[in-house]
Structures are given as structure tokens and as C-alpha cells.
Enzyme design. Structure first.
Site, PDB file in Angstrom:
ATOM      1  N   GLY A  13       0.837  -1.218   0.000  1.00  0.00           N
ATOM      2  CA  GLY A  13       0.000   0.000   0.000  1.00  0.00           C
ATOM      3  C   GLY A  13       0.862   1.254   0.000  1.00  0.00           C
ATOM      4  O   GLY A  13       0.472   2.289   0.548  1.00  0.00           O
ATOM      5  N   LEU A  15       1.586   3.451  -2.146  1.00  0.00           N
ATOM      6  CA  LEU A  15       1.199   4.667  -2.873  1.00  0.00           C
ATOM      7  C   LEU A  15       0.098   5.444  -2.140  1.00  0.00           C
ATOM      8  O   LEU A  15      -0.389   6.449  -2.625  1.00  0.00           O
ATOM      9  CB  LEU A  15       0.726   4.311  -4.293  1.00  0.00           C
ATOM     10  CG  LEU A  15       1.728   3.486  -5.121  1.00  0.00           C
ATOM     11  CD1 LEU A  15       1.262   3.374  -6.572  1.00  0.00           C
ATOM     12  CD2 LEU A  15       3.139   4.086  -5.080  1.00  0.00           C
ATOM     13  N   GLY A  16      -0.263   4.989  -0.951  1.00  0.00           N
ATOM     14  CA  GLY A  16      -1.330   5.635  -0.193  1.00  0.00           C
ATOM     15  C   GLY A  16      -0.826   6.793   0.656  1.00  0.00           C
ATOM     16  O   GLY A  16       0.334   7.210   0.574  1.00  0.00           O
ATOM     17  N   GLN A  17      -1.732   7.296   1.509  1.00  0.00           N
ATOM     18  CA  GLN A  17      -1.418   8.495   2.303  1.00  0.00           C
ATOM     19  C   GLN A  17      -0.212   8.264   3.216  1.00  0.00           C
ATOM     20  O   GLN A  17       0.697   9.097   3.279  1.00  0.00           O
ATOM     21  CB  GLN A  17      -2.640   8.892   3.149  1.00  0.00           C
ATOM     22  CG  GLN A  17      -2.470  10.263   3.811  1.00  0.00           C
ATOM     23  CD  GLN A  17      -3.495  10.551   4.900  1.00  0.00           C
ATOM     24  OE1 GLN A  17      -4.328   9.703   5.240  1.00  0.00           O
ATOM     25  NE2 GLN A  17      -3.446  11.752   5.442  1.00  0.00           N
ATOM     26  N   ASP A  39       2.217  -1.835  -4.423  1.00  0.00           N
ATOM     27  CA  ASP A  39       0.812  -1.416  -4.333  1.00  0.00           C
ATOM     28  C   ASP A  39       0.067  -2.118  -5.455  1.00  0.00           C
ATOM     29  O   ASP A  39       0.687  -2.600  -6.420  1.00  0.00           O
ATOM     30  CB  ASP A  39       0.689   0.118  -4.497  1.00  0.00           C
ATOM     31  CG  ASP A  39      -0.592   0.683  -3.895  1.00  0.00           C
ATOM     32  OD1 ASP A  39      -0.519   1.346  -2.839  1.00  0.00           O
ATOM     33  OD2 ASP A  39      -1.675   0.456  -4.497  1.00  0.00           O
ATOM     34  N   ARG A  41      -2.006  -0.486  -7.280  1.00  0.00           N
ATOM     35  CA  ARG A  41      -2.158   0.527  -8.342  1.00  0.00           C
ATOM     36  C   ARG A  41      -0.853   0.702  -9.104  1.00  0.00           C
ATOM     37  O   ARG A  41       0.220   0.437  -8.575  1.00  0.00           O
ATOM     38  CB  ARG A  41      -2.537   1.881  -7.723  1.00  0.00           C
ATOM     39  CG  ARG A  41      -3.937   1.905  -7.167  1.00  0.00           C
ATOM     40  CD  ARG A  41      -4.305   3.301  -6.717  1.00  0.00           C
ATOM     41  NE  ARG A  41      -3.673   3.687  -5.464  1.00  0.00           N
ATOM     42  CZ  ARG A  41      -3.656   4.922  -4.985  1.00  0.00           C
ATOM     43  NH1 ARG A  41      -4.182   5.904  -5.671  1.00  0.00           N
ATOM     44  NH2 ARG A  41      -3.096   5.196  -3.824  1.00  0.00           N
ATOM     45  N   TYR A 146     -14.984  -1.625   8.724  1.00  0.00           N
ATOM     46  CA  TYR A 146     -13.560  -1.305   8.803  1.00  0.00           C
ATOM     47  C   TYR A 146     -13.028  -1.527  10.222  1.00  0.00           C
ATOM     48  O   TYR A 146     -11.986  -2.169  10.416  1.00  0.00           O
ATOM     49  CB  TYR A 146     -13.383   0.156   8.380  1.00  0.00           C
ATOM     50  CG  TYR A 146     -12.008   0.745   8.600  1.00  0.00           C
ATOM     51  CD1 TYR A 146     -10.916   0.345   7.833  1.00  0.00           C
ATOM     52  CD2 TYR A 146     -11.811   1.742   9.568  1.00  0.00           C
ATOM     53  CE1 TYR A 146      -9.660   0.914   8.026  1.00  0.00           C
ATOM     54  CE2 TYR A 146     -10.561   2.312   9.763  1.00  0.00           C
ATOM     55  CZ  TYR A 146      -9.489   1.893   8.991  1.00  0.00           C
ATOM     56  OH  TYR A 146      -8.257   2.454   9.190  1.00  0.00           O
ATOM     57  N   LYS A 150     -10.185  -4.183  11.738  1.00  0.00           N
ATOM     58  CA  LYS A 150      -8.990  -3.753  12.491  1.00  0.00           C
ATOM     59  C   LYS A 150      -8.879  -4.516  13.821  1.00  0.00           C
ATOM     60  O   LYS A 150      -7.777  -4.836  14.266  1.00  0.00           O
ATOM     61  CB  LYS A 150      -9.030  -2.235  12.723  1.00  0.00           C
ATOM     62  CG  LYS A 150      -8.782  -1.437  11.453  1.00  0.00           C
ATOM     63  CD  LYS A 150      -7.348  -1.629  10.989  1.00  0.00           C
ATOM     64  CE  LYS A 150      -7.084  -1.163   9.595  1.00  0.00           C
ATOM     65  NZ  LYS A 150      -5.733  -1.460   9.121  1.00  0.00           N
TER      66      LYS A 150
HETATM   67  P1  NAD Z   1      -4.671   4.723   1.770  1.00  0.00           P
HETATM   68  O1  NAD Z   1      -6.056   4.355   1.346  1.00  0.00           O
HETATM   69  O2  NAD Z   1      -4.207   6.095   1.520  1.00  0.00           O
HETATM   70  O3  NAD Z   1      -3.626   3.725   1.105  1.00  0.00           O
HETATM   71  C1  NAD Z   1      -3.869   2.350   1.031  1.00  0.00           C
HETATM   72  C2  NAD Z   1      -3.147   1.817  -0.191  1.00  0.00           C
HETATM   73  O4  NAD Z   1      -3.449   0.430  -0.273  1.00  0.00           O
HETATM   74  C3  NAD Z   1      -3.615   2.455  -1.508  1.00  0.00           C
HETATM   75  O5  NAD Z   1      -2.502   2.993  -2.191  1.00  0.00           O
HETATM   76  C4  NAD Z   1      -4.244   1.310  -2.275  1.00  0.00           C
HETATM   77  O6  NAD Z   1      -3.996   1.364  -3.673  1.00  0.00           O
HETATM   78  C5  NAD Z   1      -3.551   0.114  -1.645  1.00  0.00           C
HETATM   79  N1  NAD Z   1      -4.302  -1.130  -1.790  1.00  0.00           N
HETATM   80  C6  NAD Z   1      -5.641  -1.328  -1.749  1.00  0.00           C
HETATM   81  N2  NAD Z   1      -5.934  -2.604  -1.994  1.00  0.00           N
HETATM   82  C7  NAD Z   1      -4.749  -3.251  -2.181  1.00  0.00           C
HETATM   83  C8  NAD Z   1      -4.381  -4.593  -2.458  1.00  0.00           C
HETATM   84  N3  NAD Z   1      -5.314  -5.543  -2.635  1.00  0.00           N
HETATM   85  N4  NAD Z   1      -3.070  -4.888  -2.557  1.00  0.00           N
HETATM   86  C9  NAD Z   1      -2.123  -3.937  -2.406  1.00  0.00           C
HETATM   87  N5  NAD Z   1      -2.415  -2.647  -2.177  1.00  0.00           N
HETATM   88  C10 NAD Z   1      -3.715  -2.309  -2.050  1.00  0.00           C
HETATM   89  O7  NAD Z   1      -4.544   4.326   3.314  1.00  0.00           O
HETATM   90  P2  NAD Z   1      -3.542   4.931   4.399  1.00  0.00           P
HETATM   91  O8  NAD Z   1      -4.225   6.086   5.000  1.00  0.00           O
HETATM   92  O9  NAD Z   1      -2.188   5.082   3.835  1.00  0.00           O
HETATM   93  O10 NAD Z   1      -3.604   3.752   5.487  1.00  0.00           O
HETATM   94  C11 NAD Z   1      -2.584   2.795   5.635  1.00  0.00           C
HETATM   95  C12 NAD Z   1      -2.906   1.942   6.842  1.00  0.00           C
HETATM   96  O11 NAD Z   1      -3.023   2.775   8.008  1.00  0.00           O
HETATM   97  C13 NAD Z   1      -4.238   1.187   6.745  1.00  0.00           C
HETATM   98  O12 NAD Z   1      -4.121  -0.055   7.396  1.00  0.00           O
HETATM   99  C14 NAD Z   1      -5.194   2.071   7.523  1.00  0.00           C
HETATM  100  O13 NAD Z   1      -6.270   1.312   8.056  1.00  0.00           O
HETATM  101  C15 NAD Z   1      -4.288   2.579   8.614  1.00  0.00           C
HETATM  102  N6  NAD Z   1      -4.775   3.832   9.195  1.00  0.00           N
HETATM  103  C16 NAD Z   1      -4.761   4.984   8.487  1.00  0.00           C
HETATM  104  C17 NAD Z   1      -5.228   6.159   9.073  1.00  0.00           C
HETATM  105  C18 NAD Z   1      -5.235   7.468   8.345  1.00  0.00           C
HETATM  106  O14 NAD Z   1      -5.795   8.447   8.847  1.00  0.00           O
HETATM  107  N7  NAD Z   1      -4.612   7.571   7.172  1.00  0.00           N
HETATM  108  C19 NAD Z   1      -5.716   6.126  10.377  1.00  0.00           C
HETATM  109  C20 NAD Z   1      -5.766   4.914  11.059  1.00  0.00           C
HETATM  110  C21 NAD Z   1      -5.259   3.778  10.458  1.00  0.00           C
HETATM  111  C1  AKB Z   2     -10.558   6.504   8.540  1.00  0.00           C
HETATM  112  O1  AKB Z   2     -11.149   7.569   8.777  1.00  0.00           O
HETATM  113  O2  AKB Z   2     -11.092   5.497   8.058  1.00  0.00           O
HETATM  114  C2  AKB Z   2      -9.108   6.415   8.953  1.00  0.00           C
HETATM  115  C3  AKB Z   2      -8.980   5.862  10.332  1.00  0.00           C
HETATM  116  C4  AKB Z   2      -9.181   6.749  11.490  1.00  0.00           C
HETATM  117  O3  AKB Z   2      -8.725   4.698  10.493  1.00  0.00           O
HETATM  118  N1  AKB Z   2      -8.515   7.705   8.816  1.00  0.00           N
END
Ligand code: NAD
Ligand code: AKB
Length: 320
Positions: A13, A15-17, A39, A41, A146, A150
Site C-alpha cells: 500500500g 502509494l497511499g497516504q 501497491d 495501483r 472497517y 482492524k
Molecule cells: P490509503 O487508502 O491512503 O492507502 C492504502 C493503499 O493500499 C492504496 O494505495 C491502495 O492502492 C492500496 N491497496 C488497496 N488494496 C490493495 C491490495 N489488494 N493490494 C495492495 N495494495 C492495495 O490508506 P492509508 O491512509 O495510507 O492507510 C494505511 C494503513 O493505516 C491502513 O491499514 C489504515 O487502516 C491505517 N490507518 C490509516 C489512518 C489514516 O488516517 N490515514 C488512520 C488509522 C489507520
Molecule cells: C478513517 O477515517 O477510516 C481512517 C482511520 C481513522 O482509520 N482515517
């Protein structure tokens, strides 16, 4: 029987946030070649693709995952691939398949190849019956799909540690605020989007009520916490290993809008709650992070004011 692990890092993952910034930080620390971004994507111009090795890989394809681990000489996985809360409520089956199925793929590979794993959890593990200042340990009754995935992820982490000795660690991230990559379909995305809209149009329609208070954190703190947890000696890691609470800052949407307004002249914000209000209402206002402080020395650096300064400076410098 487990084989000998490699020494490189795999980020799923990427390429995500979070992945965008975590991959960059890990590459600065260990060298670009030591960190393989992956990723599902394909974004050829993304900094994680341009800046080092990249594999197109779905975490629900266990055979492909295993092959990449062996071919790339992987020893540690930062498993970030997931479907977040808002998208997860629209597509619950996909959310379960990716979040739970993907975590099983990673943990099974870890068991076979003796990998260390970082697998994040979320404040979404808490349900409406949890105290509004959420403790490390309480009954976890999330109402979102979701959140349920988790909770399962945290339990899987503990089971793999106890049964197979797989060193899996995680943090219950608050809502993360950052400017380098867009937020990925979560409920807390308003705390990111508000900055973009403020600077682009001077106005934001916020999808939660103004009195909505949630635990939040600036991305620099989240990346620092992630690295600190993974750097901690295994003896320091306690029963929260699958999902440590970490506190950053806690603010209402109105307080956020006022802080943005103090920095962007003429900014206006309307509060027009949609279905995501229900998910936000089911989560705590803040979290108790005593376990993270005691076990691996967690201390946040960014409050609301510092976060707003960093977001506006970051967005302004990236648009030059
Ligand atoms: P995001 O949605 O920005 O990035 C997730 C990435 O996963 C994307 O680039 C997507 O293309 C990739 N993805 C989706 N399906 C896939 C697959 N089958 N195989 C490979 N890649 C795949 O999410 P994020 O915000 O970067 O979150 C990363 C982790 O942190 C997650 O487990 C999320 O639950 C956790 N998290 C994030 C936040 C937040 O605020 N950003 C808060 C709490 C927990
Ligand atoms: C969401 O809002 O789904 C995430 C998280 C708090 O896990 N940012």
C-alpha cells in the site's frame, strides 16, 4: 519450517497516504534500494515508484506475495494496504477481503520466512460503548466493517506472536493529516481536505458537524511513532503489541476550521454532515497512550496549531 529472512524492507500500500511518506523516510534511512515499494495501483510518476524499487502486487494474492518476498530478499514488511472506513462501509465485502485477507497473506509469509511485520490498526477499533477518552484496554465493539477488520487484525497479530513467535507490531493511528498524498477514503479525510479547499477556493463544505471531536495526528508524528515502535527492543513490547494507542491532538471540526481561518484570510466553512457523521460519532474523542509512553517512549510533537502551520507551509511550497 521458517527459512532465513532477507534484509530488505517491503512496504505494501506504498502509494497511499501513509505509504508515500513512510517509504520516503525508510529510503532516507536505509537507502533507496533497501526499500521495495508495492501497491495494487500503477502510478508511474509517483515518488515511491520513481524513487526506488517498485512491485505491482496485490496483498490478496498470497502466491505472488510469497514470490516477491523471496525474489526481493525481504526481512521486514510494513503492511499498509487496506480499505478505509468510508469506502469500507460502501464495499464491506471488499473491505474484509483486503483488510483481513491481506493481513493473513502477510502474516503467513512472515511465519514461513521469519519476517518482522508492522501492521497498523486504527482508533476505529473502538465502538460507541467505549469511554470517550479511550483507554488502551477495553471491550472493542466497533460498528463499522472497517473497525471490525482492524480488531481482527490486532487479534491475528497477537495470535501469530503467541503461536509462531512472529514479531508483529501495530499502532492504532488517529486520523492522519498530511499534504504529500491525498487521504484514502476515510471518515477523518475532512481534516485533510479542509486545507486543500481553503487554499484553492477559500471555502469548505465539511461532511461532519462542527462539534465532532476526534483523535488526530500530523503525519510527521505518525511516521516517527511507526519507526520508534519498530526500533524498540522486543522485550519492551507489551500486550498492546497489535495496536498501541497513540495520542497526537484532539480537536473539533469547528476548532479546526477556526485554526485554518486564522491562517487563510476570508476562509469560510459550512458543516453539512453526511453518512460519515455516524462513523465519526462511534469513535472516541481522544485516546490514552500511557502504554506507548511506557513501552517505547512515545511523545507527540505537533498540536493543532503546529499541525496547521506545517500543513499550510507544506501545501504552499509544493504548489510553487
Ligand atoms: P490509503 O487508502 O491512503 O492507502 C492504502 C493503499 O493500499 C492504496 O494505495 C491502495 O492502492 C492500496 N491497496 C488497496 N488494496 C490493495 C491490495 N489488494 N493490494 C495492495 N495494495 C492495495 O490508506 P492509508 O491512509 O495510507 O492507510 C494505511 C494503513 O493505516 C491502513 O491499514 C489504515 O487502516 C491505517 N490507518 C490509516 C489512518 C489514516 O488516517 N490515514 C488512520 C488509522 C489507520
Ligand atoms: C478513517 O477515517 O477510516 C481512517 C482511520 C481513522 O482509520 N482515517
Amino acid at each position: 519450517m521458517a527459512d532465513t529472512p532477507g534484509s530488505r524492507i517491503l512496504v505494501t500500500g506504498a502509494l497511499g497516504q501513509i505509504g508515500t511518506e513512510l517509504t520516503e523516510t525508510l529510503r532516507e534511512r536505509y537507502g533507496a534500494d533497501a526499500v521495495v515499494a508495492s501497491d495494487v495501483r500503477d502510478l508511474p510518476d509517483h515518488p515511491c515508484v520513481v524513487g526506488g524499487p517498485y512491485r505491482n502486487l496485490s496483498v490478496i494474492d498470497a502466491d505472488a506475495f510469497d514470490r516477491v518476498v523471496v525474489e526481493e530478499g525481504i526481512g521486514t514488511v510494513y503492511h499498509l494496504a487496506a480499505i478505509l472506513s468510508a469506502t469500507g462501509e460502501k464495499k464491506p465485502e471488499l473491505c474484509e477481503r483486503i483488510n483481513v485477507g491481506g493481513t493473513v497473506t502477510v502474516l503467513e509469509a512472515a511465519r514461513k520466512h521469519s519476517l518482522r511485520v508492522y501492521a497498523p490498526s486504527s482508533i476505529a477499533v473502538f465502538g460507541p460503548d467505549a469511554p470517550k477518552h479511550a483507554p488502551q484496554e477495553c471491550t472493542l465493539n466497533p460498528t463499522t466493517t472497517y473497525g471490525k477488520t482492524k480488531v481482527t487484525g490486532e487479534r491475528l497479530a497477537m495470535n501469530y506472536w503467541k503461536q509462531y513467535g512472529v514479531d508483529v507490531r501495530g499502532i492504532r493511528y488517529p486520523g492522519l493529516v498530511s499534504y504529500k498524498a491525498p487521504a484514502g477514503g476515510g471518515t477523518t479525510d475532512y481534516a485533510v481536505d479542509i486545507f486543500h479547499h481553503a487554499l484553492e477556493t477559500g471555502h469548505y463544505d465539511c461532511f461532519v458537524r462542527g462539534d465532532t471531536r476526534l483523535p488526530m495526528m500530523y503525519m510527521a508524528d505518525a511516521i516517527r511513532a511507526t519507526i520508534a515502535l519498530m526500533d524498540a527492543p522486543v522485550e519492551a513490547i507489551g500486550t498492546a503489541r497489535g495496536g498501541y494507542n497513540i495520542s497526537g491532538c484532539s480537536f473539533t471540526a469547528t476548532e479546526l476550521a477556526e485554526a485554518v481561518g486564522a491562517r487563510v484570510s476570508g476562509f469560510t466553512c459550512d458543516f453539512l454532515p453526511d453518512v460519515r457523521q455516524k462513523y465519526a460519532d462511534s469513535w472516541p474523542d481522544s485516546v490514552d497512550d500511557e502504554a506507548a509512553q511506557a513501552d517505547w517512549g512515545w511523545v507527540a510533537e505537533y498540536d493543532l496549531e503546529a499541525m496547521c502551520d506545517a500543513m499550510i507551509a507544506g501545501l504552499q511550497s509544493s504548489s510553487i
